[in-house]
Write a protein that holds these residues in place. Structure first.
Motif, PDB file in Angstrom:
ATOM      1  N   LEU A 189      47.709  55.570  28.244  1.00 29.08           N
ATOM      2  CA  LEU A 189      47.240  55.254  29.759  1.00 29.08           C
ATOM      3  C   LEU A 189      47.945  54.033  30.075  1.00 29.08           C
ATOM      4  CD1 LEU A 189      43.611  55.807  29.201  1.00 29.08           C
ATOM      5  CD2 LEU A 189      45.142  57.434  30.096  1.00 29.08           C
ATOM      6  N   GLU A 190      48.409  54.161  31.370  1.00 26.87           N
ATOM      7  CA  GLU A 190      49.020  52.942  32.181  1.00 26.87           C
ATOM      8  C   GLU A 190      48.167  52.400  32.969  1.00 26.87           C
ATOM      9  OE1 GLU A 190      52.853  54.038  33.905  1.00 26.87           O
ATOM     10  OE2 GLU A 190      53.571  54.854  31.830  1.00 26.87           O
ATOM     11  N   SER A 191      47.149  53.199  33.469  1.00 30.20           N
ATOM     12  CA  SER A 191      46.260  52.720  34.413  1.00 30.20           C
ATOM     13  C   SER A 191      44.717  53.381  34.294  1.00 30.20           C
ATOM     14  CB  SER A 191      46.492  52.963  36.098  1.00 30.20           C
ATOM     15  OG  SER A 191      46.999  54.353  36.168  1.00 30.20           O
ATOM     16  N   ILE A 192      43.759  52.558  34.681  1.00 29.32           N
ATOM     17  CA  ILE A 192      42.214  52.783  34.530  1.00 29.32           C
ATOM     18  C   ILE A 192      41.686  52.281  35.530  1.00 29.32           C
ATOM     19  CG2 ILE A 192      41.655  51.249  32.804  1.00 29.32           C
ATOM     20  CD1 ILE A 192      40.073  53.342  31.552  1.00 29.32           C
ATOM     21  N   VAL A 193      40.532  53.236  35.929  1.00 27.79           N
ATOM     22  CA  VAL A 193      39.556  52.416  36.985  1.00 27.79           C
ATOM     23  C   VAL A 193      38.146  52.530  36.437  1.00 27.79           C
ATOM     24  CG1 VAL A 193      38.626  52.762  39.299  1.00 27.79           C
ATOM     25  CG2 VAL A 193      40.768  53.261  39.185  1.00 27.79           C
ATOM     26  N   VAL A 236      38.129  46.141  43.038  1.00 27.79           N
ATOM     27  CA  VAL A 236      38.416  46.449  44.442  1.00 27.79           C
ATOM     28  C   VAL A 236      36.970  46.743  44.857  1.00 27.79           C
ATOM     29  CG1 VAL A 236      39.102  48.586  45.710  1.00 27.79           C
ATOM     30  CG2 VAL A 236      40.640  47.648  44.118  1.00 27.79           C
ATOM     31  N   GLY A 237      36.660  46.505  45.996  1.00 31.62           N
ATOM     32  CA  GLY A 237      35.264  46.776  46.837  1.00 31.62           C
ATOM     33  C   GLY A 237      35.380  48.094  47.288  1.00 31.62           C
ATOM     34  N   LYS A 242      33.012  57.817  48.426  1.00 28.14           N
ATOM     35  CA  LYS A 242      34.169  58.049  49.490  1.00 28.14           C
ATOM     36  C   LYS A 242      35.478  58.312  48.681  1.00 28.14           C
ATOM     37  CE  LYS A 242      31.436  55.720  52.986  1.00 28.14           C
ATOM     38  NZ  LYS A 242      31.558  54.523  53.887  1.00 28.14           N
ATOM     39  N   SER A 243      35.981  57.253  48.199  1.00 27.94           N
ATOM     40  CA  SER A 243      37.118  57.364  47.564  1.00 27.94           C
ATOM     41  C   SER A 243      37.164  56.428  46.044  1.00 27.94           C
ATOM     42  CB  SER A 243      38.271  56.983  48.453  1.00 27.94           C
ATOM     43  OG  SER A 243      38.413  55.738  48.554  1.00 27.94           O
ATOM     44  N   ILE A 244      38.144  56.765  45.384  1.00 29.27           N
ATOM     45  CA  ILE A 244      38.264  56.094  44.071  1.00 29.27           C
ATOM     46  C   ILE A 244      39.946  55.774  44.076  1.00 29.27           C
ATOM     47  CG2 ILE A 244      38.262  56.145  41.561  1.00 29.27           C
ATOM     48  CD1 ILE A 244      35.622  57.813  41.865  1.00 29.27           C
ATOM     49  N   GLU A 269      34.375  65.023  41.525  1.00 25.91           N
ATOM     50  CA  GLU A 269      35.335  65.379  42.420  1.00 25.91           C
ATOM     51  C   GLU A 269      36.152  64.367  42.996  1.00 25.91           C
ATOM     52  OE1 GLU A 269      33.213  69.454  44.220  1.00 25.91           O
ATOM     53  OE2 GLU A 269      33.067  67.678  45.384  1.00 25.91           O
ATOM     54  N   ASN A 270      35.623  63.341  43.202  1.00 24.00           N
ATOM     55  CA  ASN A 270      36.225  61.803  43.522  1.00 24.00           C
ATOM     56  C   ASN A 270      37.361  61.427  42.545  1.00 24.00           C
ATOM     57  OD1 ASN A 270      35.462  62.248  46.309  1.00 24.00           O
ATOM     58  ND2 ASN A 270      33.941  60.670  46.032  1.00 24.00           N
ATOM     59  N   CYS A 271      36.633  61.573  41.488  1.00 25.24           N
ATOM     60  CA  CYS A 271      37.292  61.033  40.090  1.00 25.24           C
ATOM     61  C   CYS A 271      38.510  61.864  40.017  1.00 25.24           C
ATOM     62  CB  CYS A 271      36.358  61.112  38.956  1.00 25.24           C
ATOM     63  SG  CYS A 271      35.093  59.871  38.948  1.00 25.24           S
ATOM     64  N   LYS A 272      38.269  63.277  40.095  1.00 25.53           N
ATOM     65  CA  LYS A 272      39.327  64.234  39.795  1.00 25.53           C
ATOM     66  C   LYS A 272      40.385  63.915  40.988  1.00 25.53           C
ATOM     67  CE  LYS A 272      40.023  69.276  39.310  1.00 25.53           C
ATOM     68  NZ  LYS A 272      40.920  69.610  40.316  1.00 25.53           N
ATOM     69  N   GLU A 273      40.201  63.685  42.111  1.00 24.93           N
ATOM     70  CA  GLU A 273      41.179  63.518  43.093  1.00 24.93           C
ATOM     71  C   GLU A 273      41.878  62.069  42.674  1.00 24.93           C
ATOM     72  OE1 GLU A 273      43.353  63.729  46.467  1.00 24.93           O
ATOM     73  OE2 GLU A 273      42.045  65.076  45.741  1.00 24.93           O
ATOM     74  N   ALA A 274      41.231  61.297  42.124  1.00 24.89           N
ATOM     75  CA  ALA A 274      41.987  59.911  41.891  1.00 24.89           C
ATOM     76  C   ALA A 274      42.888  60.046  40.694  1.00 24.89           C
ATOM     77  CB  ALA A 274      40.936  58.795  41.324  1.00 24.89           C
ATOM     78  N   ILE A 275      42.732  60.967  39.861  1.00 21.43           N
ATOM     79  CA  ILE A 275      43.799  61.183  38.614  1.00 21.43           C
ATOM     80  C   ILE A 275      44.655  62.284  38.677  1.00 21.43           C
ATOM     81  CG2 ILE A 275      41.999  60.337  36.713  1.00 21.43           C
ATOM     82  CD1 ILE A 275      41.563  63.140  36.029  1.00 21.43           C
ATOM     83  N   SER A 276      44.668  62.991  39.880  1.00 19.04           N
ATOM     84  CA  SER A 276      45.345  64.263  40.144  1.00 19.04           C
ATOM     85  C   SER A 276      46.955  63.851  40.750  1.00 19.04           C
ATOM     86  CB  SER A 276      44.957  65.157  41.015  1.00 19.04           C
ATOM     87  OG  SER A 276      44.571  64.695  42.473  1.00 19.04           O
ATOM     88  N   SER A 277      47.814  64.454  40.463  1.00 19.23           N
ATOM     89  CA  SER A 277      49.094  63.960  41.091  1.00 19.23           C
ATOM     90  C   SER A 277      49.567  62.616  40.658  1.00 19.23           C
ATOM     91  CB  SER A 277      49.212  64.317  42.523  1.00 19.23           C
ATOM     92  OG  SER A 277      48.802  65.503  42.815  1.00 19.23           O
ATOM     93  N   ASN A 278      49.164  62.071  39.416  1.00 18.11           N
ATOM     94  CA  ASN A 278      49.829  60.691  39.183  1.00 18.11           C
ATOM     95  C   ASN A 278      50.831  60.640  38.265  1.00 18.11           C
ATOM     96  OD1 ASN A 278      49.057  57.995  39.526  1.00 18.11           O
ATOM     97  ND2 ASN A 278      48.317  58.074  37.277  1.00 18.11           N
ATOM     98  N   ASN A 279      52.072  60.711  38.852  1.00 16.87           N
ATOM     99  CA  ASN A 279      53.279  60.865  38.142  1.00 16.87           C
ATOM    100  C   ASN A 279      53.385  61.998  37.314  1.00 16.87           C
ATOM    101  OD1 ASN A 279      54.061  58.600  39.430  1.00 16.87           O
ATOM    102  ND2 ASN A 279      53.070  57.388  38.050  1.00 16.87           N
ATOM    103  N   GLY A 280      52.731  63.199  37.716  1.00 16.11           N
ATOM    104  CA  GLY A 280      52.795  64.333  36.780  1.00 16.11           C
ATOM    105  C   GLY A 280      52.159  64.377  35.513  1.00 16.11           C
TER     106      GLY A 280
END
Length: 354
Positions: A189-193, A236-237, A242-244, A269-280
């Motif tokens: 992993l290069e990044s994690i929230v 990040v506050g 709403k978004s991640i 669903e918001n988590c899925k959006e956050a990890i999608s399309s992340n440099n393939g």
């Protein structure tokens, strides 16, 4: 001899014992709170060896008439393995056990702040509203007792919010102890929230173990005030509903059990959006939570999980879930696969893949 309802007297007496045990169960909590308030684990720790009753009551300045009562308290808690009863020079003495070592306030793994937060009378008294809670749709015991949700109460009361954050940070130390042996989960992993990561206890541990991993903590803005960042740890506050922030992975530690199924699906669903399309890359969600496994777990472990289930229902209208219930959430949120691994004595680590 059988009673009028056909049960043997022995069964009835067992039923009576069970009722009385639960009737007095609140005293267990008060005993735990009392030894923390008296600082008994700290006294034994500082003493450096098992302490006799006479030494303990002398340090505590206990009146002579109360010495026998302190002995009763220590005898009861020794029976429940909070202390170990030993003999020193023919006198009874008390040593720390694994449980009471976790109550030493100076310990890195101290859970004393968690006990003090949970047993605060303003919060614990809310459970007297459970009968009304059964009939009130969508209201928690806090809504009924305090007139607002737990989150709103914490927002309005800085002292309680600080106590909550300290309790959660201390609990995170226990998860961190287990996560140190789960390095494979974070490799590549290069990044994690860390969503709902509080003051960043877990994210800080991960950032130190993986200096090249960019760690972001997402939580309510007032939780993150005056926190120190580092080269690979930022705050990040925001609002997870709403978004991640975008990342390779999202960590949800003890988050989903706070919420209803509908809310959990929105978060996922918001988590899925956050990890999608992340440099393939194929991202993932890392969930640390309970999985009820009545057939596999020891009776006491299941008992703890079911007790947490009642507590989450009362406090936040949340719930603990079995594997089928977890799977249903993941599928409804659009995920394709998951893997459950044991983490601590009662928590599991779940990796979810889109």
């Amino acid at each position: 001899m059988a009673s009028s309802n056909g049960r043997k007297a022995s069964e009835i007496f067992q039923g009576q014992a069970l009722i009385y045990r639960h009737m007095f169960a609140f005293i267990d909590s008060m005993c735990l709170k009392t030894i923390i308030e008296l600082g008994i684990p700290d006294i034994i720790h500082k003493h450096g060896q098992p302490i006799t009753l006479s030494e303990l009551v002398s340090i505590l300045h206990v009146p002579p008439a109360r010495v026998g009562h302190v002995q009763s308290l220590m005898h009861y808690l020794s029976h429940h393995r909070f202390f170990e009863s030993v003999r020193i020079h023919e006198k009874e003495a008390y040593a720390l056990t694994a449980a009471s070592e976790l109550l030493v306030k100076s310990s890195e793994l101290s859970l004393a702040p968690m006990v003090e937060y949970i047993l605060d009378p303003t919060l614990s008294a809310s459970f007297h509203q459970m009968k009304k809670w059964v009939y009130e749709e969508d209201l928690s015991v806090f809504d009924i007792s305090l007139g607002c949700s737990l989150w709103d109460f914490l927002n309005k009361n800085p002292a309680y919010n600080e106590s909550f954050n300290e309790a959660m940070a201390r609990d995170s130390q226990m998860s961190n102890l287990a996560l140190r042996d789960c390095k494979l989960v974070f490799e590549g992993l290069e990044s994690i929230v860390d969503v709902g990561g509080g003051t960043g206890a877990t994210a800080r541990m991960i950032s130190e173990a993986f200096p090249d991993l960019k760690c972001v903590v997402l939580d309510r803005p007032h939780v993150l005030e005056n926190l120190s960042e580092s080269n690979n740890l930022t705050y990040v506050g925001g609002d997870m509903f709403k978004s991640i922030p975008k990342a390779d992975a999202v960590l949800l530690k003890w988050i989903l059990h706070d919420w209803t199924d509908k809310d959990c699906i929105k978060i996922l669903e918001n988590c899925k959006e956050a990890i999608s399309s992340n440099n393939g890359k194929r991202g993932k969600i890392i969930v640390i939570d309970m999985v009820i496994q009545e057939k596999q777990d020891e009776h006491k472990v299941t008992e703890l999980k079911l007790l947490w289930d009642v507590a989450m229902a009362c406090v936040l209208n949340g719930k603990e879930r079995n594997e089928e219930e977890w799977k249903k959430l993941f599928m409804e949120a659009g995920f394709q696969d998951y893997k459950i691994s044991p983490l601590t004595g009662f928590l599991s680590l779940i990796e979810i893949y889109p």
